[in-house]
Each structure stands twice: as structure tokens, then as C-alpha cells.
Design a protein around this motif. Structure first.
Motif, PDB file in Angstrom:
ATOM      1  N   ILE A 190       0.856  -1.181   0.000  1.00  0.00           N
ATOM      2  CA  ILE A 190       0.000   0.000   0.000  1.00  0.00           C
ATOM      3  C   ILE A 190       0.893   1.232   0.000  1.00  0.00           C
ATOM      4  O   ILE A 190       1.872   1.313   0.750  1.00  0.00           O
ATOM      5  CB  ILE A 190      -0.906   0.021   1.247  1.00  0.00           C
ATOM      6  N   ASP A 193      -1.407   6.145   2.667  1.00  0.00           N
ATOM      7  CA  ASP A 193      -1.549   5.839   4.087  1.00  0.00           C
ATOM      8  C   ASP A 193      -3.006   5.712   4.522  1.00  0.00           C
ATOM      9  O   ASP A 193      -3.338   4.910   5.393  1.00  0.00           O
ATOM     10  CB  ASP A 193      -0.863   6.921   4.923  1.00  0.00           C
ATOM     11  N   ALA A 196      -4.545   2.114   4.313  1.00  0.00           N
ATOM     12  CA  ALA A 196      -3.667   1.015   4.727  1.00  0.00           C
ATOM     13  C   ALA A 196      -4.465  -0.180   5.241  1.00  0.00           C
ATOM     14  O   ALA A 196      -4.244  -1.318   4.810  1.00  0.00           O
ATOM     15  CB  ALA A 196      -2.697   1.499   5.797  1.00  0.00           C
ATOM     16  N   TRP A 207       3.510  -2.046   3.364  1.00  0.00           N
ATOM     17  CA  TRP A 207       3.018  -0.665   3.397  1.00  0.00           C
ATOM     18  C   TRP A 207       4.216   0.257   3.338  1.00  0.00           C
ATOM     19  O   TRP A 207       5.098   0.192   4.199  1.00  0.00           O
ATOM     20  CB  TRP A 207       2.230  -0.465   4.680  1.00  0.00           C
ATOM     21  N   ALA A 209       5.136   3.829   3.963  1.00  0.00           N
ATOM     22  CA  ALA A 209       4.401   4.830   4.733  1.00  0.00           C
ATOM     23  C   ALA A 209       5.261   6.027   5.077  1.00  0.00           C
ATOM     24  O   ALA A 209       6.186   5.924   5.891  1.00  0.00           O
ATOM     25  CB  ALA A 209       3.855   4.194   6.013  1.00  0.00           C
ATOM     26  N   TRP A 223       0.188  -2.944  11.323  1.00  0.00           N
ATOM     27  CA  TRP A 223       0.608  -4.045  10.455  1.00  0.00           C
ATOM     28  C   TRP A 223       0.633  -5.360  11.219  1.00  0.00           C
ATOM     29  O   TRP A 223       0.120  -6.380  10.738  1.00  0.00           O
ATOM     30  CB  TRP A 223       1.975  -3.750   9.857  1.00  0.00           C
TER      31      TRP A 223
END
Length: 301
Positions: A190, A193, A196, A207, A209, A223
């Protein structure tokens, strides 16, 4: 792609801190890497596509990559943004990153080209076929004018370097579609943000970020909970964290906002370089108030 390149999880994106004289503050940068890794962050992606990378000279880029690689010291993979208009320049940047010890590279379709997807894929194929590093393809239609859909990205599977996709189109079902098209050998990260948790629920394996540079503990916790299937706890965390990430992502001066918040919390960053906009004080105050609320609730859990 061999298993040695199965890098996944949360990758924090560093800001570029500056000294008072406008030079990079590499000591502050290294301290930020240390802090992020101490919280369990899975990797570092420096010189991201929507930050200040394009405002740095080649010498400054080299200094930043060297500082991040040295600070990470093999404890987590380092990915380097290698964006450029021409495929040959992208390849040069990837070779430089490899020589400095980076573990992977991130590239995008040529900036400002507004290319048809087929032309963008042809340009990326040239780079990826020659790359000595695993490659993350960043799909960011807002910045590049090209939306690389799953049917386009499949055409890159045979390059031998296709490690992952950073997906930022915002299409509701895109992560699931990428998973179905690319299989298990290509990681799906991803890149926005604000979606997510939604991406994790569709099977994203990571992710990238920007917010994790400011809020590494909370992003990593989200996560971890999602990976472990603890969705109720993830949703509770998201109620506060999602609000903070929304304040960051929805602000046109989000790079300046992250830097200002870090500076106010003791990690001096300096300003952003033009042409990036500077954030207003009210936005910084509001974000820090939201973060205080998140941290206050965490103390009572």
C-alpha cells in the motif's frame, strides 16, 4: 524472484532534514533510521517520489543513500527511489544505489509524460531487464498521469527483477486484483496511508508509509495486528491512527507537515526546499493534538 528478496512489512520513508545552512543533516537522518528500526519497522525507503528527492543534487542523493545504508547496517532492507524521465537515467541511479549497498530500487513511469500504459511499461521494461537490484514499481497516477493496472504490470513478470508494486491509485479493489494477477512472487505494498487497513484486508504484504517516519510504533502495530488476523484490535487502533494519517495525507503540504511535527517533538528537520509548500501552524497544532490523543489512549490499554 528468489526468496532472498521477499521483503515485506512496513517501510518507513525518511524526510530529508536540513541544517541551518541548508545542507543535509545526515546525523539527524541516521538518528531517525535508528529510531524507526528500534520500533520494529521492516525497512527504509529513502528518496521517495513525492518528497524532496527531486530537489537534491546527485552528490546529495549519494550522501543520503550512504547515510541510510550505514545507519541500517544490514538490520533491515533499504530501498532507494530511482525516478527519472529517461530509462537510461533510471538505470544509472539504480547502479549507483547498488554500489552504495542498497537492497532494492523503486521506479515510476516517466514523470510528466502522461504516457499511455503500454508506452510506460515499455520504458520500465528496459530498466527492469537490466537492473541489478530487485525493483518496486510505484503506480501513482496522480503524479505520473499513468495508471498501471494489473493487466499492464503482468507484462513485467518476465524481467527477472520485479520484486513489488507500490499501489497508490486509490481504486477500491486494486490490491485484490493485483494479488490475483501477479501471484505470490510479487509483493503488493500500500502506498496511500489513508487506505492502509483496507489494503491489508485485501492481502497487501506491505506498506510504504511516509507517516511511519513520524508514527513508527503505531504504523508497525497496525501491520502486526492485521498480519496476525487480530482485526478487532486493528480497527480500534485505526480509529485514532487513521485520523492522524488523514490529516497528513489530505494536506497539500504533507511533507512540511511531517517535518514540522517531528521538529516540534524534538527531531529538528529544518524547512522543505522549494517548490514544496510550507505548512501552516494550525495544521501542525491539530496533528500533534491528534497524536497526543492516540498516545494517551495507548497508555490506558
Amino acid at each position: 524472484m528468489s526468496n532472498q528478496h521477499r521483503m515485506h512489512g512496513v517501510f518507513a520513508v525518511p524526510t530529508t532534514p536540513y541544517n541551518a545552512d541548508g545542507t543535509q543533516n545526515l546525523e539527524q537522518l541516521a538518528a531517525g533510521v535508528e529510531h524507526a528500526l528500534d520500533t520494529g519497522i521492516g525497512g527504509i525507503l529513502c528518496l521517495g517520489a513525492t518528497g524532496e528527492a527531486l530537489a537534491l543534487s546527485r552528490d546529495e542523493r549519494e550522501s543520503q543513500v550512504r547515510a541510510v545504508v550505514e545507519a541500517a547496517a544490514g538490520r533491515a532492507p533499504v530501498v532507494v527511489g530511482c525516478m527519472a524521465y529517461a530509462p537510461a537515467e533510471m538505470s544509472e541511479l539504480i547502479a549507483e544505489a547498488a554500489a552504495l549497498g542498497a537492497d532494492a530500487a523503486m521506479i515510476t513511469p516517466p514523470f510528466y509524460g502522461g504516457l499511455p500504459p503500454e508506452a510506460a511499461i515499455a520504458a520500465l521494461r528496459i530498466v527492469m531487464a537490466a537492473s541489478e537490484l530487485p525493483v518496486m514499481v510505484y503506480n501513482n497516477p496522480h503524479s505520473t498521469g499513468t495508471d498501471l493496472q494489473p493487466s499492464h504490470l503482468v507484462e513485467l513478470l518476465d524481467t527477472g527483477s520485479f520484486w513489488s508494486v507500490k499501489e497508490t491509485s486509490g481504486a477500491a479493489t486494486r490490491v485484490r486484483e493485483l494479488r490475483a494477477a501477479l501471484g505470490d512472487e510479487v509483493e503488493v505494498f500500500i502506498g496511500a496511508d489513508g487506505i492502509a487497513l483496507e489494503g491489508f484486508s485485501q492481502g497487501a504484504s506491505g506498506w510504504v508509509a511516509a507517516s511511519a517516519w513520524l508514527l513508527p510504533e503505531q504504523c508497525q502495530r497496525l501491520w502486526d495486528l492485521s498480519r496476525d488476523g487480530r482485526w478487532g484490535e486493528a480497527i480500534e487502533l485505526w480509529k485514532g491512527l487513521g485520523a492522524a494519517l488523514g490529516q497528513i495525507e489530505d494536506n497539500p503540504a504533507f511533507i512540511s507537515l511531517i517535518k514540522a511535527a517531528l521538529s516540534r517533538r524534538g527531531a529538528e528537520q529544518g524547512p522543505v526546499r522549494p517548490p514544496l509548500p510550507s505548512v501552516d501552524t494550525e495544521s501542525v497544532d491539530a496533528l500533534l493534538s491528534t497524536i497526543d490523543g492516540i498516545e494517551g489512549r495507548a497508555l490506558h490499554v
